[in-house]
Design a protein around this motif. Structure first.
Motif, PDB file in Angstrom:
ATOM      1  N   PHE A  63      47.526 -59.213  73.899  1.00  0.00           N
ATOM      2  CA  PHE A  63      46.775 -57.776  72.981  1.00  0.00           C
ATOM      3  C   PHE A  63      47.195 -58.043  71.063  1.00  0.00           C
ATOM      4  N   GLU A  64      48.097 -58.853  71.759  1.00  0.00           N
ATOM      5  CA  GLU A  64      48.667 -59.816  69.496  1.00  0.00           C
ATOM      6  C   GLU A  64      47.008 -59.576  68.782  1.00  0.00           C
ATOM      7  N   THR A 109      41.605 -56.963  79.577  1.00  0.00           N
ATOM      8  CA  THR A 109      41.861 -56.487  80.306  1.00  0.00           C
ATOM      9  C   THR A 109      42.243 -55.889  81.646  1.00  0.00           C
ATOM     10  N   HIS A 110      42.160 -56.272  82.107  1.00  0.00           N
ATOM     11  CA  HIS A 110      42.575 -56.207  83.776  1.00  0.00           C
ATOM     12  C   HIS A 110      44.138 -55.687  84.116  1.00  0.00           C
ATOM     13  N   ILE A 112      45.849 -53.890  82.093  1.00  0.00           N
ATOM     14  CA  ILE A 112      46.651 -52.600  81.729  1.00  0.00           C
ATOM     15  C   ILE A 112      45.594 -51.593  82.247  1.00  0.00           C
ATOM     16  N   GLU A 113      44.504 -51.789  83.217  1.00  0.00           N
ATOM     17  CA  GLU A 113      44.179 -50.887  83.040  1.00  0.00           C
ATOM     18  C   GLU A 113      43.687 -49.922  84.429  1.00  0.00           C
ATOM     19  N   SER A 114      45.794 -49.695  84.498  1.00  0.00           N
ATOM     20  CA  SER A 114      46.040 -48.864  85.005  1.00  0.00           C
ATOM     21  C   SER A 114      47.906 -48.302  84.815  1.00  0.00           C
ATOM     22  N   ASP A 115      47.136 -48.913  83.472  1.00  0.00           N
ATOM     23  CA  ASP A 115      48.809 -47.675  82.804  1.00  0.00           C
ATOM     24  C   ASP A 115      47.968 -46.692  81.316  1.00  0.00           C
ATOM     25  N   ASN A 116      47.715 -45.563  82.155  1.00  0.00           N
ATOM     26  CA  ASN A 116      46.563 -44.775  80.974  1.00  0.00           C
ATOM     27  C   ASN A 116      47.694 -44.375  79.703  1.00  0.00           C
ATOM     28  N   ARG A 117      48.508 -44.604  78.754  1.00  0.00           N
ATOM     29  CA  ARG A 117      49.452 -44.965  78.453  1.00  0.00           C
ATOM     30  C   ARG A 117      48.723 -46.048  77.132  1.00  0.00           C
ATOM     31  N   VAL A 118      49.220 -46.884  77.643  1.00  0.00           N
ATOM     32  CA  VAL A 118      48.436 -48.282  77.547  1.00  0.00           C
ATOM     33  C   VAL A 118      46.789 -48.740  76.422  1.00  0.00           C
ATOM     34  N   LEU A 119      46.700 -47.517  77.548  1.00  0.00           N
ATOM     35  CA  LEU A 119      44.996 -47.715  77.440  1.00  0.00           C
ATOM     36  C   LEU A 119      44.417 -47.073  76.222  1.00  0.00           C
ATOM     37  N   GLN A 120      44.887 -45.707  76.259  1.00  0.00           N
ATOM     38  CA  GLN A 120      44.658 -45.237  74.978  1.00  0.00           C
ATOM     39  C   GLN A 120      45.378 -46.064  73.885  1.00  0.00           C
ATOM     40  N   PHE A 156      35.984 -53.325  74.065  1.00  0.00           N
ATOM     41  CA  PHE A 156      35.874 -51.255  73.846  1.00  0.00           C
ATOM     42  C   PHE A 156      35.541 -50.559  75.124  1.00  0.00           C
ATOM     43  N   THR A 157      33.955 -50.792  75.476  1.00  0.00           N
ATOM     44  CA  THR A 157      33.328 -50.103  76.298  1.00  0.00           C
ATOM     45  C   THR A 157      34.111 -50.151  77.293  1.00  0.00           C
ATOM     46  N   ARG A 158      34.703 -50.922  77.858  1.00  0.00           N
ATOM     47  CA  ARG A 158      35.284 -51.374  79.100  1.00  0.00           C
ATOM     48  C   ARG A 158      36.684 -49.688  79.071  1.00  0.00           C
ATOM     49  N   ILE A 159      37.097 -50.460  77.954  1.00  0.00           N
ATOM     50  CA  ILE A 159      38.450 -49.197  77.702  1.00  0.00           C
ATOM     51  C   ILE A 159      38.114 -47.769  78.108  1.00  0.00           C
ATOM     52  N   SER A 160      36.774 -47.938  77.446  1.00  0.00           N
ATOM     53  CA  SER A 160      36.264 -45.976  77.229  1.00  0.00           C
ATOM     54  C   SER A 160      35.965 -45.474  78.491  1.00  0.00           C
ATOM     55  N   LYS A 161      35.606 -46.536  79.447  1.00  0.00           N
ATOM     56  CA  LYS A 161      34.702 -46.115  80.487  1.00  0.00           C
ATOM     57  C   LYS A 161      35.893 -45.600  81.092  1.00  0.00           C
ATOM     58  N   LEU A 162      37.044 -46.433  81.883  1.00  0.00           N
ATOM     59  CA  LEU A 162      38.566 -45.871  82.038  1.00  0.00           C
ATOM     60  C   LEU A 162      38.526 -44.710  81.801  1.00  0.00           C
ATOM     61  N   LEU A 163      38.983 -44.275  80.358  1.00  0.00           N
ATOM     62  CA  LEU A 163      39.068 -43.268  80.057  1.00  0.00           C
ATOM     63  C   LEU A 163      38.253 -42.406  80.404  1.00  0.00           C
TER      64      LEU A 163
END
Length: 562
Positions: A63-64, A109-110, A112-120, A156-163
């Protein structure tokens, strides 16, 4: 031994039996109710509260592209409606940056989807990128919705939904997930805290975030008190009542500290700077009102239904926690005595509920847990005379906190909205001098608009040094562009030396275009370099603030000339 006199009487046996029966019934009820949950289950840290214990400062290498774009943003972007000469010169670089965003990769984004801190961290980065993209774009008059490119919108919307959080810049992005410890080996404190990203590049913006983070850190003790309350085996015996009363007194004191912290924002963040240079970056899709075209997230279904209002202090879970625990009825859905005032009845009763949609999902779940807890503090206070006074005191302290917050909001938003973005008494003084010159004969004059434009260009080039300290003061120097010095009114100069500025009052140096937080004093001038102004402020200035945010004492203003 006299065994006859040790035999219990029937009334004594009845009391003991009743007590045992009540204890059994209490245990049965307790077993039928879900056990209290620990704060840690809701991503609440014991030391930092809602601030992460170990914030992530960079995403994995895949994600660099996002991280590099954010690194570049502050160097090449400015507000799109800024028409100063420097801003116009940067527009080409800004458009090139936005083009790279549009043409960049659509990163999956698949991984990182199991790591809450990375999602944040990902949400924080994408939120800042989105607001940089929108607000650095020069305004148009076509009335079309603003399109967020799919390279940002879809992840952005995908990660937001997971959080479980809105796909927009939120309080969590600017404060909770933006703070990091200067020394990772030490606990997160105000002295060991920085903020990784600020839109405006000003100290004022960082101090604005720091004030909010201070509220969060001070609220940690409150979270511990509430957790202990729900973990009490019962709340009816004298020991429990005494503990709850003592804790309510402590909560009242804590709320008073939160009020002081909120008002201290004036010491570090100038209201004019906040309103005109910081707040525009926060604006969400609905900032232009219900008739504005808003934003469209390209590649996202039903993006017009997304929550896109931007960050607000009302999104602080700490404040909502207080409301719920003390059972504050913002919706006016319950019968209360005394009845709500007419002013309260006219208020936006759904505001606090809407703000919860902008919180991280785990924090919102914590509020729902508190709201559904079987143990009501308010009902307990109604039933226990010993708790009524400390409970009422805590509610009144919370009311004062809200009153102070509203005053700050009115100053920073309502009052500042009535000021000019580039107000300048200096220009007015120059215009008067030009009028006097024209009365005595022909002269070369500039229009007010030309003067204002030139002044704006010079103000953008004012240099503010880093701060440095001794045992009593913190210092900084401010360097004016030499052409700006020529626009300063003559009465700002030393009457004995018209080439050197005299010591200026705060109102005078602000009128030139210098923007600093409260407490700075122009204490010395340097004759060889009249465009360099020397400032200082007492080290403990913030501790000297009165409840209304004004200084309680006078700084030592003894000054001299080099």
């Amino acid at each position: 031994m006299d065994y006859i006199h040790n035999v219990l009487t029937p009334p004594q046996l009845l009391r003991i039996g009743t007590s045992c029966l009540n204890d059994i019934l209490h245990r049965l009820r307790s077993n039928s109710i879900e056990s209290p949950k620990a704060n840690a289950e809701f991503d609440i840290d014991r030391e930092n509260g809602f601030l992460p214990a170990y914030p992530l400062q960079r995403l994995p290498l895949a994600f660099e592209f996002w991280e590099r774009a954010l690194d570049e943003a502050s160097d090449v972007l400015g507000l799109g409606d800024d028409i100063s000469e420097e801003a116009l010169e940067r527009r080409a670089g800004g458009e090139a940056w936005r083009q790279r965003i549009r043409e960049g990769p659509l990163i999956p984004t698949h991984t990182i989807e199991s790591d809450n801190r990375v999602l944040q961290r990902a949400h924080h980065v994408l939120a800042f990128l989105t607001h940089y993209y929108v607000h650095s774009t020069p305004p148009t008059e076509d009335g079309a919705p603003f399109v967020i490119p799919k390279t940002l919108a879809i992840p952005f919307t995908r990660i937001s939904k997971l959080l479980g959080i809105a796909p927009i810049l939120t309080y969590a992005d600017t404060v909770l997930w933006n703070a990091y410890p200067i020394n990772p080996g030490l606990p997160m404190t105000l002295d060991n805290m920085r903020f990784q990203h600020v839109f405006s590049g000003t100290d004022d913006e960082e101090e604005f975030y720091r004030t909010s983070a201070s509220v969060e850190l001070r609220g940690v003790e409150l979270l511990q008190i509430i957790e202990e309350f729900h973990n009490l085996p019962n709340v009816t015996d004298n020991t429990a009542i005494w503990k709850i009363a003592r804790d309510l007194q402590r909560v009242t004191s804590l709320i008073g500290e939160l009020s002081d912290i909120t008002q201290s924002v004036r010491a570090g963040c100038d209201p004019h700077v906040f309103h005109w240079r910081i707040r525009p970056w926060f604006n969400g899709s609905d900032a232009g009102g219900p008739s504005s075209p808003g934003w469209i997230y390209d590649g996202v279904d039903s993006s017009d239904r997304l929550d896109l209002s931007g960050p607000s202090g009302g999104q602080s879970t700490t404040v909502h926690t207080l409301d719920i625990w003390l059972d504050i009825d913002h919706k006016l859905s319950q019968k209360r005595h005394p009845a709500p005032s007419d002013e309260n009845k006219r208020a936006d009763h759904g505001f606090m509920e809407r703000m919860r949609r902008y919180m991280p999902g785990q924090h919102r779940s914590y509020l729902e847990y508190l709201q559904n807890a079987p143990r009501s503090l308010r009902e307990l206070a109604r039933q226990s005379p010993a708790l009524r006074e400390p409970y009422n005191a805590a509610v009144m302290a919370l009311k004062k906190f809200r009153d102070y917050h509203i005053r700050i909001a009115c100053l920073y938003i309502v009052t500042m909205s009535k000021t000019a973005r580039y107000s300048c008494p200096v220009i007015a003084s120059i215009m008067k001098e030009q009028q006097k010159a024209s009365a005595t004969g022909p002269s070369t004059q500039m229009s007010k608009s030309d003067l204002l434009k030139r002044w704006e260009e010079y103000v953008d080039k004012i240099h503010y040094s880093e701060r440095y300290c001794d045992d009593h003061f913190e210092y900084r120097h401010v360097i004016l562009p030499k052409p700006l010095l020529k626009l300063v009114p003559k009465h700002y100069f030393n009457p004995d030396d018209q080439s050197t500025l005299r010591l200026l009052t705060e109102k005078e140096w602000r009128s030139i275009g210098i923007t600093q937080s409260l407490g700075w004093v122009h204490y010395e001038v340097h004759t060889p370099e009249p465009h360099v102004l020397l400032f200082r402020r007492e080290l403990n200035f913030q501790q000297q603030l009165a409840p209304d945010g004004r200084p309680t004492g006078q700084l030592n203003r003894n000054a001299g000339r080099k």
